[in-house]
Scaffold this active site. Structure first.
Site, mmCIF file in Angstrom:
data_model
loop_
_atom_site.group_PDB
_atom_site.id
_atom_site.type_symbol
_atom_site.label_atom_id
_atom_site.label_comp_id
_atom_site.label_asym_id
_atom_site.label_seq_id
_atom_site.Cartn_x
_atom_site.Cartn_y
_atom_site.Cartn_z
ATOM 1 N N ALA A 10 3.196 6.055 -2.561
ATOM 2 C CA ALA A 10 4.406 6.823 -2.879
ATOM 3 C C ALA A 10 4.572 6.983 -4.392
ATOM 4 O O ALA A 10 4.902 8.076 -4.871
ATOM 5 C CB ALA A 10 5.635 6.146 -2.280
ATOM 6 N N GLY B 190 0.815 -1.223 0.000
ATOM 7 C CA GLY B 190 0.000 0.000 0.000
ATOM 8 C C GLY B 190 0.838 1.257 0.000
ATOM 9 O O GLY B 190 0.540 2.225 -0.701
ATOM 10 N N CYS B 191 1.907 1.244 0.774
ATOM 11 C CA CYS B 191 2.765 2.427 0.870
ATOM 12 C C CYS B 191 3.533 2.656 -0.428
ATOM 13 O O CYS B 191 3.777 3.797 -0.814
ATOM 14 C CB CYS B 191 3.706 2.298 2.062
ATOM 15 S SG CYS B 191 2.792 2.228 3.624
ATOM 16 N N THR B 192 3.883 1.581 -1.110
ATOM 17 C CA THR B 192 4.536 1.705 -2.414
ATOM 18 C C THR B 192 3.556 2.291 -3.425
ATOM 19 O O THR B 192 3.908 3.203 -4.186
ATOM 20 C CB THR B 192 5.071 0.338 -2.881
ATOM 21 O OG1 THR B 192 6.040 -0.120 -1.925
ATOM 22 C CG2 THR B 192 5.719 0.432 -4.254
#
Length: 156
Positions: A51, A46-48
């Site tokens: 970002a 999710g963070c990838t």
């Protein structure tokens, strides 16, 4: 759990190191609009997604006068790897003691797949040129977040 920020609040001051150890202070960006987003952990799916979404929209955000700062509790080596692997074009800041997370209301209880846990609340805080909160967003979804943010900021 910290209280959440509201539109019109003074954005809490901070100085944090980025992935390369360079210090970034919110005060140094006074006069510019700043998007400060909090994410749980570098190199997670999710963070990838989030970002890379910011990375892919940087030209339009910068053209509208916005700087972007990503903040997580990750240590510098993890941030450095994540920044390089994803060819990110904005700083990733390290807040391992969670002081900035707490000041911005981005740390606390959240529902994670039906279980209540304490951790980073995926949040985006837009700060105006005078250092005031323009738009506080909490519990945002990683996928489609930047498109939604751009719409709320009138950039579409």
């Amino acid at each position: 759990m910290s209280d959440r920020l509201a539109a019109g609040d003074t954005a809490p001051a901070f100085t944090l190191p980025d992935q390369d150890g360079t210090e970034h202070a919110l005060a140094d960006l006074r006069g510019r609009k700043v998007i400060v987003y909090f994410y749980p952990a570098a190199s997670t799916p999710g963070c990838t997604t989030e970002a890379c979404d910011f990375r892919d929209n940087m030209s339009s955000l910068q053209a509208a006068g916005y700087a972007v700062l990503g903040v997580s509790k990750d240590e510098l080596p993890a941030l450095q790897r994540f920044h390089a692997e994803q060819a990110l074009s904005f700083p990733l800041l390290s807040d391992p003691d969670l002081a900035v997370h707490r000041a911005y209301g981005a740390w606390g209880e959240k529902n994670n797949y039906g279980k209540i846990v304490t951790g980073t609340i995926r949040s985006t805080i837009v700060v105006d040129e005078q250092g005031r909160v323009q738009l506080p967003l909490y519990n945002v979804k990683a996928t489609g977040h930047v498109a939604s943010l751009r719409k709320k900021l009138g950039l579409v």
